[in-house]
Enzyme design. Sequence first.
Site, PDB file in Angstrom:
ATOM      1  N   HIS A   1     -11.435 117.875  12.280  1.00 42.55           N
ATOM      2  CA  HIS A   1     -10.096 117.267  12.272  1.00 42.55           C
ATOM      3  C   HIS A   1      -9.747 116.685  10.907  1.00 42.55           C
ATOM      4  CE1 HIS A   1     -10.427 117.381  16.719  1.00 42.55           C
ATOM      5  NE2 HIS A   1     -11.673 117.020  16.485  1.00 42.55           N
TER       6      HIS A   1
ATOM      7  N   SER B   1       0.704 122.234 -15.909  1.00 40.03           N
ATOM      8  CA  SER B   1       2.103 122.023 -15.531  1.00 40.03           C
ATOM      9  C   SER B   1       2.951 122.041 -16.791  1.00 40.03           C
ATOM     10  CB  SER B   1       2.238 120.675 -14.819  1.00 40.03           C
ATOM     11  OG  SER B   1       3.585 120.223 -14.892  1.00 40.03           O
TER      12      SER B   1
ATOM     13  N   LYS C   1      -1.767 117.565 -15.576  1.00 40.97           N
ATOM     14  CA  LYS C   1      -2.066 118.383 -14.398  1.00 40.97           C
ATOM     15  C   LYS C   1      -3.038 119.519 -14.682  1.00 40.97           C
ATOM     16  CE  LYS C   1      -0.624 118.299 -10.747  1.00 40.97           C
ATOM     17  NZ  LYS C   1       0.610 118.771 -10.164  1.00 40.97           N
TER      18      LYS C   1
ATOM     19  N   GLU D   1      -4.329 128.892  -4.387  1.00 40.97           N
ATOM     20  CA  GLU D   1      -3.038 128.846  -3.683  1.00 40.97           C
ATOM     21  C   GLU D   1      -2.458 130.245  -3.503  1.00 40.97           C
ATOM     22  OE1 GLU D   1      -1.225 124.546  -4.892  1.00 40.97           O
ATOM     23  OE2 GLU D   1      -1.524 125.963  -6.485  1.00 40.97           O
TER      24      GLU D   1
END
Length: 481
Positions: free
Chosen positions: A157, A278, A284, A291
């Site tokens: 979970h 970024s 970043k 992804e």
Amino acid sequence: MSQLWGGRFEGRPDPRFHAFQASLSVDQRLWREDIAGSIAWAHALARAEVILTDEAHSIEAGLRAIAAELEAQPALFAQSSAEDIHDFVESRLRSRIGDLARKLHTGRSRNDQVATDFRLNLRVLGAQIGLALEELQSALVQLAAKVADLPMPGYTHLQRAQPVTAGHFLLAYVEMLERDRERLQQALARMNVSPLGSGALAGTAFAVDREQLATELGFSRPTRNSLDAVSARDHAAELAFMAAQCMVHLSRFSEDCIFFASQEARFVRLSDAISTGSSLMPQKKNPDGFELLRGKSARVIGALQSLLVLQKGLPLAYDKDLQEDKELCFDALDTVRECLAVAAILVNNIAFDEARCRTEANKGYSNATDLADLLVRGGIPFRDAHERAGLVVRAAIERGIELDDLAAADRARLLPELVHLDDAAWRRELSVDAVLARRRVTGGTAPERVRAEAARWKALLHSRVPLAHVSAPVSRTSNPT
Ligand code: ARG
């Protein structure tokens, strides 16, 4: 006007309609298979005495010359107005060997031809996916062997549950990929039957030896029903399912890695080689590779869905709807092959932050089950032990400490059965290393188990025979008689 079917037509096709129904842009990649199938078909016609052996030889020589030409100049397709790869090869053969080329299509249809080409091609593509699967498995196993002992938090979970070893986490994905490989192997074996000789739908009227034809093309046997042979595409859907499930595995792995690389978890570091920055925020470092793997699973799942819907409601036998099969199936299989290859690169570029993993594995009361188990070992029924351990966790939370730090006085009050454990023994029993080591059951996360599993996988992958059929089909095709 098409050279393939112009006879009964008076009018010319509308150019926009021709472009709409043409499929060369997609099926040009079947050229090797189309030529191999045609060579085998010429042999079969000669053996059935429909054409002369010399004629079969000339056809074969012409087809081989076309193969050499296409190998050298793949751009030839772009200049062609052929309807599909079958039209392309036959008209090229005609310009090479003249009217003799007009005999090649005797007893054959593009329906059994495309069914054959597609199966031959999927065999090659399937073998490439098999190799990519194995490379990713090897990368995972290699990393797993390095971190077989490393504790990290395990989750259910997405809440900390019990510690696991990082090697155990990685080998879970090796298991998933192994099932993907089994599915691939089984699908490839099931589809390896030859539709050639099924004609348009009813079977060819010439006495070709379909068994020999199947053998020549490396199929295990001919198909047994011509209607089924020209219209079946469940093999395409089956491979697309394999691809979709494999992409779902890659997607779940990606999600884990994205979380592990986050500031919140910091269990792994991604090397610069696989990270992106970024354009706005200078600090970043983004996990775009993972992804994209997660994102590309969507299109492969979509291709599977489309392949199923494509077949639903189609009357027997061939319908032009089926022409859509290849673009969908190729997209799914190309995508999974590419994603597997990239996933292996990503795995080779991640490193576990060992100190952080170990520290975090010690936190969050994930040794509470083992406290209950200690009571069980002292004769307390598990339900009661669970309750008691829960009370101890609550006390620790109130004090803002981990179970390991619970004072002797508190332990004496809450856990009189465990008074025999002094501070050192208490900490030892609840330490992450003890918690891990206890799980040495088959399939468990104990370091000794994980080391053995990593070694087993290494040996297995090392001795593994790759899935067959990687070579181009043209060169394998033998001569007639
Ligand atoms: N391009 C077609 C396909 O991919 C080949 C078969 C065409 N057959 C036909 N009867 N029009 O399905």
